[in-house]
Design a protein around this motif. Structure first.
Motif, PDB file in Angstrom:
ATOM      1  N   THR A   1       1.154  -1.304   0.212  1.00 44.90           N
ATOM      2  CA  THR A   1       0.114   0.239  -0.053  1.00 44.90           C
ATOM      3  C   THR A   1       0.882   1.110   0.169  1.00 44.90           C
ATOM      4  N   GLY A   2       0.278   2.488  -0.397  1.00 44.66           N
ATOM      5  CA  GLY A   2       1.110   3.506  -0.023  1.00 44.66           C
ATOM      6  C   GLY A   2       1.412   4.363   0.936  1.00 44.66           C
ATOM      7  N   TYR A   3       0.943   3.562   2.138  1.00 41.22           N
ATOM      8  CA  TYR A   3       0.730   3.380   3.647  1.00 41.22           C
ATOM      9  C   TYR A   3       2.019   2.891   3.868  1.00 41.22           C
TER      10      TYR A   3
ATOM     11  N   HIS B   1       0.344  13.926   5.738  1.00 40.65           N
ATOM     12  CA  HIS B   1      -0.678  12.368   5.643  1.00 40.65           C
ATOM     13  C   HIS B   1      -0.150  11.573   7.110  1.00 40.65           C
TER      14      HIS B   1
ATOM     15  N   SER C   1       0.603   8.669   7.140  1.00 40.74           N
ATOM     16  CA  SER C   1       1.264   7.659   7.035  1.00 40.74           C
ATOM     17  C   SER C   1       2.731   7.751   6.974  1.00 40.74           C
TER      18      SER C   1
ATOM     19  N   GLU D   1       4.516  17.264   0.604  1.00 43.03           N
ATOM     20  CA  GLU D   1       2.872  16.265  -0.708  1.00 43.03           C
ATOM     21  C   GLU D   1       3.012  17.395  -1.043  1.00 43.03           C
TER      22      GLU D   1
ATOM     23  N   ASP E   1       5.456  13.002  -1.630  1.00 45.35           N
ATOM     24  CA  ASP E   1       4.343  12.552  -1.673  1.00 45.35           C
ATOM     25  C   ASP E   1       3.633  12.905  -2.478  1.00 45.35           C
TER      26      ASP E   1
ATOM     27  N   HIS F   1      -1.671  12.560  -4.350  1.00 47.51           N
ATOM     28  CA  HIS F   1      -3.336  12.972  -4.689  1.00 47.51           C
ATOM     29  C   HIS F   1      -2.368  14.101  -6.533  1.00 47.51           C
TER      30      HIS F   1
ATOM     31  N   THR G   1       0.546   5.830  -4.374  1.00 45.46           N
ATOM     32  CA  THR G   1      -0.287   5.028  -4.503  1.00 45.46           C
ATOM     33  C   THR G   1      -1.115   4.445  -5.562  1.00 45.46           C
TER      34      THR G   1
ATOM     35  N   SER H   1      -4.066   3.126  -4.731  1.00 41.10           N
ATOM     36  CA  SER H   1      -5.007   3.309  -4.563  1.00 41.10           C
ATOM     37  C   SER H   1      -5.813   4.937  -4.815  1.00 41.10           C
ATOM     38  N   LYS H   2      -5.610   5.592  -5.899  1.00 40.64           N
ATOM     39  CA  LYS H   2      -5.945   6.929  -6.931  1.00 40.64           C
ATOM     40  C   LYS H   2      -6.393   7.187  -7.809  1.00 40.64           C
TER      41      LYS H   2
ATOM     42  N   GLY I   1      -2.206  -0.283  -3.475  1.00 39.38           N
ATOM     43  CA  GLY I   1      -0.470  -0.611  -3.347  1.00 39.38           C
ATOM     44  C   GLY I   1      -0.258   0.702  -3.510  1.00 39.38           C
TER      45      GLY I   1
HETATM   46  C1  LIG Z   1      -0.841  11.515   1.103  1.00 41.78           C
HETATM   47  C2  LIG Z   1      -1.284  10.652   1.345  1.00 41.78           C
HETATM   48  N1  LIG Z   1      -0.443   9.623   1.201  1.00 41.78           N
HETATM   49  C3  LIG Z   1       0.048   7.996   1.039  1.00 41.78           C
HETATM   50  C4  LIG Z   1      -1.356   6.854   1.180  1.00 41.78           C
HETATM   51  C5  LIG Z   1      -1.941   6.059   1.557  1.00 41.78           C
HETATM   52  O1  LIG Z   1      -2.212   5.158   0.392  1.00 41.78           O
HETATM   53  P1  LIG Z   1      -2.122   3.946   0.028  1.00 41.78           P
HETATM   54  O2  LIG Z   1      -4.576   4.388   0.560  1.00 41.78           O
HETATM   55  O3  LIG Z   1      -2.080   3.184  -0.627  1.00 41.78           O
HETATM   56  O4  LIG Z   1      -2.534   3.485   1.711  1.00 41.78           O
HETATM   57  C6  LIG Z   1      -2.447   8.415   1.282  1.00 41.78           C
HETATM   58  C7  LIG Z   1      -3.842   7.993   1.126  1.00 41.78           C
HETATM   59  O5  LIG Z   1      -5.091   7.439   1.777  1.00 41.78           O
HETATM   60  C8  LIG Z   1      -2.292   9.686   0.900  1.00 41.78           C
HETATM   61  O6  LIG Z   1      -3.592  10.994   0.795  1.00 41.78           O
END
Ligand SMILES: Cc1ncc(COP(=O)(O)O)c(C=O)c1O
Lengths: 413, 79
Positions: free
Chosen positions: A126-128, A152, A154, A195, A224, A227, A255, A257-258, A264
């Protein structure tokens, strides 16, 4: 000086480890007692397209999913996933460094290297985990992390997991960042974390100035770009590209996920020793890799995003139109100008924010309710994120829904 | 600056943040007595950092619970 442990809660907890959650339990019960639908317990029974779903039994327009480029139902992407599912099975059952690297993971990293035109790409689950892993691993004892206070979760968790000294500065404040860099003891390693787009208000970082200053003080820079991928910058590489500082940035985190439309995370870099991360980064090593179907959809989506000029244009049109429309209706927004595909509507407080959220849901519109402590300055926000697949007609419908719900709840007059 | 000078400077700086007019002693805590939330902590720390030209990292902040500990830490840091 942190306010994480309340002085009361500790003495009379009576041994129940859950008593530390009493305040948040009370806040939640107080909110639900007003009779609103639970904003944090929505179920989508059916998803019809990137912009439509059946939510709690209602046909609903989705305006809070971060599905910026609408890739989740792209036929090529869906087919790639189906094929991988058939050819490679449902999961890898293993870590990337053991039995969890398939052809698809390599192809996905190739696609990222090409997308960013960088030497190295590392895919995380994940991005996290990408932020957690990279930050906690590269900044060690005696090093300094200088980061924006509105980073964020994470990023903060990556700082907390490592051993570096953590030094925040006021949001987007160039001078505050420079002062802190200047005060770092001589010889200490420095990592600046920024970011491209801040997801709460949808505002951009002044990366051109900030990256130049970070470099002047000899810091490494991690940005990061969760977005912005796919629609900001000439090739969709993010705010770093738009501001012309891509070559000065050491690490980009992103990420799937967007904009990519699956799940991922990743880090791309030109650092000559970057590949060693695969052996020393614990959130990469000690978790299972992404399923083959997921990396296949990600790789296909990333490659399509390289040629998505028309979609990008439409996403910007949608974002600017919603931003202007809501401003004209009298809503207070997170940014004066439209800077990204996130439009944040500022609510007077949590209760009225939840009321407005529910009124919109009843109109048939889903937005994101964001509340403290995730929000800056303890704001309650209705966060809207546009999708390239929202039609012109849908944006018009959305504005009508905001107008009615806003009047009925007294948020606008 | 010696400890007494640091103390009087910080007393001056904390004024605008001490909205409830809490009486300041070395044992006065930031969260419990001053009732600082995380935003106030950030602004207050930034003021002190700028005044003394130092860094008080989050790691160091975590060790500081009361006023006396802050004065001790700043006295040491600005040396
Ligand atoms: C700025 C930022 N970084 C990282 C993440 C983490 O991404 P992921 O959803 O892949 O864990 C997000 C989203 O939740 C985010 O907004």
């Amino acid at each position: 000086m942190s306010d994480t442990s309340s002085p009361e809660g500790t003495a009379d907890s009576g041994g129940d480890l859950f008593s530390k959650f009493d305040d948040i339990i009370a806040m939640r019960e107080g909110l639900l007692a007003t009779g609103v639908e639970d904003p944090f317990n929505l179920v989508m029974e059916k998803v019809l397209s990137p912009t439509r779903a059946i939510c709690n039994g209602r046909d609903t327009i989705l305006l809070g999913t971060y599905n910026y480029m609408g890739m989740t139902f792209d036929p090529d992407v869906v087919d790639a996933g189906k094929q991988a599912l058939a050819d490679f099975g449902t999961g890898t059952t293993g870590s990337r460094v053991l039995n969890g690297t398939y052809q698809g993971h390599k192809e996905c990293e190739d696609a990222l290297r090409e997308f960013y035109d960088m030497d190295h790409a590392m895919v995380f689950s994940t991005g996290y985990l990408a932020n957690l892993g990279i930050i906690s691993t590269i900044a060690g004892k005696g090093d300094y992390i200088i980061l924006d206070i509105d980073s964020h979760a994470s990023i903060w968790d990556g700082c907390a997991m490592g051993n570096a000294e953590v030094v925040p500065f006021k949001h987007n404040d160039i001078e505050a960042m420079e002062k802190r860099l200047r005060r770092v003891p001589e010889g200490a390693g420095k990592l600046v974390i920024l970011e491209g787009v801040y997801s709460m208000l949808g505002d951009l970082a002044p990366l051109k100035e900030m990256v130049a200053i970070a470099k002047k003080y000899g810091a490494m820079v991690l940005v990061d770009e969760a977005h912005s991928m796919g629609f900001i910058g000439e090739h969709g590489r993010g705010v770093v590209e738009d501001e012309g500082v891509l070559d000065d940035v050491d690490f980009i985190i992103g990420t799937f996920s967007k904009s990519v439309g699956t799940v991922g995370g990743f880090c791309v870099s030109n650092h000559p020793k970057f590949e060693i991360m695969r052996l020393v980064c614990r959130p990469y090593v000690f978790t299972a890799s992404l399923p083959p179907s997921v990396v296949a959809t990600a790789a296909t989506s990333i490659r399509k995003l390289q040629h998505a000029g028309n979609k990008r244009g439409h996403l910007w049109e949608n974002s600017r139109r919603l931003h202007k429309g809501l401003t004209d209706l009298g809503f207070q927004l997170g940014t004066e100008e439209c800077q990204s595909a996130i439009v944040a509507v500022i609510m007077p407080d949590l209760e009225r924010g939840a009321g407005m959220w529910e009124a919109l849901l009843k109109e048939g519109l889903y937005v994101n309710l964001a509340r403290p402590p995730a929000t800056p300055a303890n704001m309650t926000l209705l966060r809207c994120s546009l999708c390239a697949e929202h039609s012109d007609e849908e944006v018009g419908t959305i504005l009508g829904m905001f107008e009615r719900a806003g009047r009925n709840t007294g948020i606008i007059s | 600056m010696d400890r007494a000078e640091v103390d009087s400077k910080i007393r001056e700086l904390i004024g605008p943040f001490n909205k409830k007019g809490v009486e300041i002693q070395d044992s006065t805590t930031f969260v419990g007595d001053f009732e600082f939330d995380s935003l106030t902590v950030m602004d207050f720390v930034a003021e002190i950092e700028d005044e003394f030209d130092i860094i008080i990292s989050m790691n160091q902040q975590a060790e500081i619970e009361n006023y006396g500990q802050l004065v001790d830490a700043v006295t040491k840091l600005q040396d």
